[in-house]
Write a protein that holds these residues in place. Structure first.
Motif, PDB file in Angstrom:
ATOM      1  N   LYS A 246      -8.405  -9.145   2.058  1.00 60.25           N
ATOM      2  CA  LYS A 246      -7.588 -10.195   2.644  1.00 60.25           C
ATOM      3  C   LYS A 246      -8.451 -11.384   3.056  1.00 60.25           C
ATOM      4  O   LYS A 246      -8.091 -12.542   2.830  1.00 60.25           O
ATOM      5  CB  LYS A 246      -6.856  -9.625   3.865  1.00 60.25           C
TER       6      LYS A 246
ATOM      7  N   LEU B 127       1.918  -6.679   1.429  1.00 59.96           N
ATOM      8  CA  LEU B 127       0.624  -7.333   1.323  1.00 59.96           C
ATOM      9  C   LEU B 127       0.727  -8.693   0.646  1.00 59.96           C
ATOM     10  O   LEU B 127       0.051  -9.633   1.019  1.00 59.96           O
ATOM     11  CB  LEU B 127      -0.340  -6.445   0.541  1.00 59.96           C
TER      12      LEU B 127
ATOM     13  N   ILE C  48      -2.600   0.880  -4.092  1.00 59.82           N
ATOM     14  CA  ILE C  48      -1.911  -0.389  -3.893  1.00 59.82           C
ATOM     15  C   ILE C  48      -1.043  -0.593  -5.122  1.00 59.82           C
ATOM     16  O   ILE C  48      -1.552  -0.599  -6.243  1.00 59.82           O
ATOM     17  CB  ILE C  48      -2.929  -1.538  -3.793  1.00 59.82           C
TER      18      ILE C  48
ATOM     19  N   TYR D  23      -8.422  -3.156   2.313  1.00 63.82           N
ATOM     20  CA  TYR D  23      -7.542  -4.302   2.265  1.00 63.82           C
ATOM     21  C   TYR D  23      -7.960  -5.436   3.193  1.00 63.82           C
ATOM     22  O   TYR D  23      -7.800  -6.611   2.868  1.00 63.82           O
ATOM     23  CB  TYR D  23      -6.076  -3.920   2.501  1.00 63.82           C
ATOM     24  N   SER D  24      -8.538  -5.089   4.368  1.00 60.80           N
ATOM     25  CA  SER D  24      -8.918  -6.169   5.291  1.00 60.80           C
ATOM     26  C   SER D  24     -10.028  -7.030   4.690  1.00 60.80           C
ATOM     27  O   SER D  24     -10.025  -8.252   4.831  1.00 60.80           O
ATOM     28  CB  SER D  24      -9.348  -5.581   6.641  1.00 60.80           C
TER      29      SER D  24
ATOM     30  N   GLN E  51       0.860  -1.185   0.000  1.00 57.76           N
ATOM     31  CA  GLN E  51       0.000   0.000   0.000  1.00 57.76           C
ATOM     32  C   GLN E  51       0.888   1.224   0.000  1.00 57.76           C
ATOM     33  O   GLN E  51       1.842   1.319   0.772  1.00 57.76           O
ATOM     34  CB  GLN E  51      -0.876  -0.010   1.241  1.00 57.76           C
TER      35      GLN E  51
ATOM     36  N   HIS F   5     -10.064   1.918   3.536  1.00 55.27           N
ATOM     37  CA  HIS F   5      -9.029   0.874   3.428  1.00 55.27           C
ATOM     38  C   HIS F   5      -9.661  -0.478   3.178  1.00 55.27           C
ATOM     39  O   HIS F   5     -10.016  -1.189   4.108  1.00 55.27           O
ATOM     40  CB  HIS F   5      -8.197   0.807   4.711  1.00 55.27           C
TER      41      HIS F   5
ATOM     42  N   TYR G 264      -8.024  -1.027  -6.778  1.00 58.25           N
ATOM     43  CA  TYR G 264      -8.307  -0.819  -5.353  1.00 58.25           C
ATOM     44  C   TYR G 264      -9.166   0.399  -5.082  1.00 58.25           C
ATOM     45  O   TYR G 264     -10.033   0.382  -4.216  1.00 58.25           O
ATOM     46  CB  TYR G 264      -6.992  -0.722  -4.578  1.00 58.25           C
TER      47      TYR G 264
END
Ligand code: ADP
Ligand code: ZN
Ligand code: ZN
Length: 832
Positions: free
Chosen positions: A173, A75, A53, A169-170, A47, A167, A156
């Protein structure tokens, strides 16, 4: 392994090179679970800033946390193995420092675009994922995202927007963990291995008895029977069970007349199996082991000297006249190096050259040889890159960018035609010279380097004479071939005596006619493409100029347009002069296009072909033109410098140099060197076998000392006088040069900035000579005004790194000054 105590628990930090305009490395923390996988040289997703990203390359790994801020986590790792090796990183850093550019610019030049860093990664559904069938629990946001990804992938920021979270990303993921989505590099996916459909006999049928009963069953189905028979003819199933495992190509099996549906039936009934293998895009011609060349005595002596001098010198200059058999000697040395287990890199300046040599080398080295140049597709280039990494390719022949390939064990580097200016990259940065980088590459690998040429650059010649490189001369042609006889055609006299025919001398015309009569081939060289370099009004002298650049337009008859060779701007030829309305508009001078036309008119029975940038735009054009000429289907080949290099034809007995004057009188300190090299090289295409060769040079300056040296093949005089000249004026090889170009769309801003830069350098750097600021010969290109500053650095006594750092600082002060918005300052180290 115990998660709590093993080396897993070390906290690693990775320094990444990112595709962002700020030239520094960024530190990220490596998650523990990646500790065992992470390696220098891999690409990783991180990131950057708040929501971007991006992909970077890991340049360094250590345990030192960054000061003053918390490091973000890596990541994702994109590669299992490094795409960039340790030695490469060293080479990249050297290029950055020496050529005054950023590491990012070097990496960009180095990586094939199939591996390049994209500025954004994307998310897509996992190929095996099906929402309907999935039993996994998903959150609302996850479901929204999955539904959307059914239509298209997202970047992203797209995910951020869609879900209304800063964000994402979580969420991503968690979806990655559930194998519902994958993150990918858009560009990475461009690389697709080529596969081939193959067929083999199912294992249950490979015994003698099984086959017999099979044929019984198939006796009423002749089509299927025939397929089976053909397969058994090609693959010896019983004698060599392993060969059945590899099977045969489906295409080959069916060609030309067997039916695919019968094959499918056999597959359906479990008789044959269909499978896919990855195949090379470069075919799999094996080496022809019968190819043996017996080196002549002179060649053996040269080879022996090369090997001997390598004992004490890692680099040497091989100065062998055209047609002396340098390539054969290279082949000999390459074989030795490969047998010793090391990799070999063979650099050539241009693709036009490679066609013939590649064919020659392919015969000897077969599939262990890879060819690398810019006309290959991305896929092909990634394939070569990986081939070098995984060791299947031990020998690479390529153009300048092949110095960037991931070698790990180079034993020999050959820089063929080392004098050639195309080894220098002009635009964009890094403005490197592959010949010089090859020497550094050689050092990093403890490899031997051969710089080879019939007309070495003054720089290399001087270094060799100083003893810095070894020196080997081979001054006779192979076999019965003699050096060609040179004839000067006096154009000045021809004009006075009115024997001139257009721009043809009687001497040239007569020689062409005679060669054609003897069924021999002719090459005519003219270094200007297009029809006429200029259009001119006979009444008022008006000349059409480019609207974007300070140059006149070149007339191209074939495309019915006047074209700028610097920016591509085009106009149609006006019917009347826009300045005085006269209709007497005339094209002036001969480009290759007009030369081709005129030769065809003058020699109606001859087939004339042209080779220049305009006729070779598509990938196979070179091969075609060269192939036709080789087979004798073409009688006269007309072309620009493309025809001067490395070509090896049996029956070329005459080379015409249409106009030598412009080359000689070009205002540049290298013009004599260039002219000498060009004339010698193009002359070298004549008389390479038993047919004696002739070269006719059209010139208005027959008494010019340079032409006199060419006339008498007097190399010693040429190198001697040129070195004297360079020494007297402090030019390379007696100094180093850095040229700084200042670019701006406003003329006065450009001038002022150049003056300020000049003053600052002059004030603070006293160990060097600073010259300028001045307009280059073409003072405006693509609407940008240009100014140059030239710095002459003594060859010893000035610490180069320090000087370059200092210059960089001054450059950034001036280029960031508010007075000059959008100013570009471009340093060029060792300009050519
Ligand atoms: P250079 O690269 O020095 O211009 P080449 O290697 O192209 O010279 O050799 C010129 C020609 O002579 C080529 O066609 C080459 O195949 C041939 N030749 C050179 N040496 C030998 C040799 N030892 N045996 C057979 N042919 C040779
Ligand atoms: Zn006019
Ligand atoms: Zn232009």
């Amino acid at each position: 392994m115990d998660e709590g105590t093993g080396h897993h628990r070390i906290t690693l930090f990775a320094e990444l090179l990112l595709p962002v305009p700020i030239p520094r490395l960024y530190t990220y923390r490596v998650p523990f679970e990646m500790n065992d996988r992470v390696m220098k040289g891999q690409r990783a997703i991180v990131q950057f800033g708040d929501r971007k990203i991006i992909t970077g390359v890991i340049m360094n790994l250590h345990e030192q946390p960054p000061k003053g801020h918390e490091a973000k986590y890596l990541l994702e790792l994109l590669d299992e193995l490094p795409v960039v090796t340790d030695v490469q990183v060293k080479l990249y850093e050297w290029i950055r420092d020496y050529y005054m550019c950023t590491l990012g610019e070097v990496l960009n030049a180095g990586l094939p675009s199939g591996l390049k860093l994209g500025s954004e990664s994307r998310v897509q559904l996992h190929p095996a994922f099906d929402l309907e069938e999935s039993t996994q629990p998903f959150s609302d946001k996850e479901l929204i995202l999955l539904k959307n990804l059914e239509h298209d992938s997202l970047d992203y920021s797209g995910v951020s927007k869609l879900l209304g979270v800063r964000h994402p990303y979580s969420i991503l993921k968690s979806l990655v963990a559930k194998e519902a989505v994958i993150l990918y590099e858009e560009i990475r996916e461009k690389y697709k291995p080529r596969t081939e459909a193959r067929v083999r006999l199912a294992a249950t049928h490979t015994s003698h008895e099984a086959l017999e009963s099979l044929f019984e069953t198939l006796s009423s189905k002749p089509k299927q029977e025939e397929i089976l028979l053909r397969y058994l003819q090609s693959v010896s199933v019983l004698a060599d069970p392993e060969s059945n495992h590899h099977g045969m190509s489906k295409k080959l099996l069916l060609e030309p007349d067997l039916s695919e549906s019968s094959l499918n039936t056999l597959v359906k009934h479990g008789v044959l199996e269909l499978f896919h293998t990855i195949v090379s895009r470069f075919g799999d011609t094996p080496a022809d082991s019968g190819y043996v060349v017996q080196l002549s005595e002179a060649q053996q002596v040269a080879t022996h000297n090369i090997v001997e001098q390598f004992q004490t010198k890692p680099a040497l200059l091989f100065h062998g006249v055209t047609g002396s058999g340098k390539t054969e000697i290279y082949i000999h040395l390459i074989k030795q190096a490969l047998e010793g287990g090391s990799q070999v890199l063979y650099l050539l300046p241009e693709i036009a050259l490679t066609t013939q040599i590649v064919q020659r080398l392919k015969k000897v080295f077969g599939i262990s040889m890879g060819v690398y140049h810019s006309r290959f597709s991305d896929n092909e280039r990634v394939e070569i890159w990986r081939g070098v990494l995984n060791g299947t390719l031990k020998f690479i022949i390529g153009v300048r960018s092949s110095i960037f390939l991931p070698f790990d064990n180079l034993g020999l580097v050959i820089v063929d035609e080392e004098h050639d200016a195309s080894y220098k990259q002009q635009e964009p940065a890094p403005r490197y010279n592959a010949r010089d980088v090859a020497l550094v590459l050689g050092q990093l690998h403890f490899a031997k380097v051969i710089l080879g040429s019939a007309t070495p650059s003054l720089e290399s010649f001087f270094q060799a004479k100083q003893g810095k490189y070894g020196y080997i001369a081979l001054s006779q042609r192979y076999g019965e071939a003699q050096m060609p006889q040179i004839v000067l055609a006096d154009m000045h006299e021809a004009r006075i005596k009115k024997t001139i025919n257009g721009e043809f001398s009687q001497v040239l015309l007569r020689h062409i006619a005679e060669a054609l009569d003897r069924k021999e081939q002719v090459i005519v060289f003219q270094n200007r493409r297009g029809y006429s370099p200029m259009v001119n009004c006979e009444d008022c002298g008006w000349v059409p100029k480019c609207i974007n650049c300070a140059v006149s337009l070149t007339y191209h008859q074939y495309r019915h347009a006047m074209i700028c060779h610097y920016c591509g701007y085009r106009e149609t030829l006006p019917e009347k002069c826009p300045s005085c309305s006269s209709t007497r508009l005339k094209t002036v001078g001969y480009g290759t296009e007009k030369l081709e036309e005129e030769l065809a008119l003058k020699f109606p029975d001859a087939i004339v072909q042209r080779m220049d940038l305009d006729t070779t735009r598509n990938k196979t054009a070179y091969e075609l033109i060269i192939d036709r000429f080789e087979k004798g289907e073409t009688n006269i080949l007309v072309g620009t410098q493309m025809v001067t290099k490395g070509l090896d034809f049996d029956s070329v007995s005459l080379v015409g140099i249409f106009n030598a004057d412009r080359m000689i009188h070009f205002p540049d300190f290298r013009s004599y060197e260039r002219a000498f090299q060009l004339i010698t090289q193009v002359s070298g295409r004549a008389g390479r076998r038993s047919t004696p060769g002739k070269v006719v040079i059209q010139t208005s300056s027959v008494e010019h000392p340079l032409l006199q040296m060419v006339l008498h093949h007097d190399e010693a005089a040429f190198y001697g006088s040129q070195l004297e000249d360079r020494r007297a004026h402090g030019y390379p090889p007696f100094s180093r040069l850095i040229e700084i170009t200042i670019k701006h769309s406003d003329k006065s801003v450009c001038r002022n900035a150049a003056q300020e830069l000049f003053d600052r350098i002059k004030q603070s750097v006293t160990t060097v000579r600073v010259m300028g600021p001045g307009e280059p010969m073409i003072a405006r290109v693509r609407n940008q005004y240009l100014m140059n500053i030239l710095i002459k650095i003594p060859r010893s006594g000035v610490p180069l790194d320090e000087l370059k750092n200092h210059l960089q600082q001054i450059i950034s002060i001036v280029s960031q000054s508010k007075t000059y918005k959008n100013l570009r300052i471009i340093p060029d180290v060792d300009p050519v």
